[in-house]
Design an enzyme around this catalytic site. Structure first.
Site, PDB file in Angstrom:
ATOM      1  N   SER A   1      49.100 118.454 146.365  1.00 46.31           N
ATOM      2  CA  SER A   1      49.899 119.595 146.793  1.00 46.31           C
ATOM      3  C   SER A   1      51.022 119.064 147.665  1.00 46.31           C
ATOM      4  O   SER A   1      50.993 117.919 148.130  1.00 46.31           O
ATOM      5  CB  SER A   1      49.040 120.593 147.585  1.00 46.31           C
ATOM      6  OG  SER A   1      48.712 120.057 148.850  1.00 46.31           O
ATOM      7  N   THR A   2      52.020 119.900 147.910  1.00 44.26           N
ATOM      8  CA  THR A   2      53.127 119.470 148.755  1.00 44.26           C
ATOM      9  C   THR A   2      52.671 119.252 150.185  1.00 44.26           C
ATOM     10  O   THR A   2      53.359 118.618 150.973  1.00 44.26           O
ATOM     11  CB  THR A   2      54.259 120.510 148.727  1.00 44.26           C
ATOM     12  OG1 THR A   2      53.716 121.802 149.049  1.00 44.26           O
ATOM     13  CG2 THR A   2      54.904 120.566 147.350  1.00 44.26           C
TER      14      THR A   2
END
Length: 218
Positions: free
Chosen positions: A22-23
């Protein structure tokens, strides 16, 4: 010699690695290092980064389209296959039953479909997968619950989350009082303060909370 070269290339081309981050967790390098250590060629490494709000995985879908029977897929951990228990099991089924490839989960050596191709080996692998998927999903649920409990406890102590509200315009108190007294409409009061009606009403709700009076202008 030529035949040997062809065999080596074929072997390399049938080995894949998948990375998902994920970011918020920028740890793709850790996963990439692990996959390169088992000789996955860079050309067959597929990486998806997602916002956390969605599960659109274009690189994963691209990789699945390339997979052929008896290809080998490496992943670092079982939760790279899905967000939850159901998704992980569904992707495992698609990859092993429909695409008929082998999967190796590096963090869990028991999840290596190359071992135990007989009925008992397959059965044990499926059991281990289901247990691990359930544990991973349960841990994510527990983490979310602990986070929610922590936020609730912090709010109870008066901790404020997010950006502080913008300062009220100097004439807000006067416009608020005239609106409450019925001298002007809420729309007119909001216009006087240069605020959207919804914002004026929201700030009025905060204004009326016990303890807010100490912040009112004289």
């Amino acid at each position: 010699m030529e035949g040997g070269t062809i065999n080596i290339l074929t072997s390399l081309n049938s080995t894949y690695g998948y990375v998902r981050v994920s970011t918020r967790e920028q740890n793709e390098e850790r996963q990439l290092i692990a996959l390169r250590e088992v000789s996955v060629p860079d050309a067959n490494l597929f990486v998806d980064k997602q916002s956390g709000k969605d599960f659109d995985r274009p690189q994963y879908q691209r990789m699945v389209r390339k997979l052929k029977k008896d290809d080998l897929l490496y992943i670092k951990s079982i939760d790279r296959l899905g967000r939850n228990y159901e998704e992980i099991l569904e992707q495992w089924r698609v990859l092993t039953k429909e695409k008929r490839i082998d999967i190796v989960v590096l963090d869990m050596p028991l999840l290596d479909t190359r071992r135990g191709k007989d009925l008992m080996g397959t059965f044990l692998s499926d059991i281990v997968l289901q247990v691990l998927s359930f544990v991973a999903e349960n841990e994510r649920t527990n983490i979310r619950q602990r986070q929610a409990e922590g936020i609730a406890a912090a709010k109870a102590r008066g901790v404020q989350f997010g950006r502080p509200p913008a300062p009220l315009p100097p004439n807000y108190h006067s416009a608020y009082l005239r609106w409450k007294a019925g001298a002007i409409t809420c729309t007119a009061a909001a216009k006087e303060c240069g605020m959207p009606l919804s914002t004026f009403r929201y700030r009025a709700e905060l204004y009326e909370k016990p303890g807010h009076e100490k912040n009112w202008p004289p």
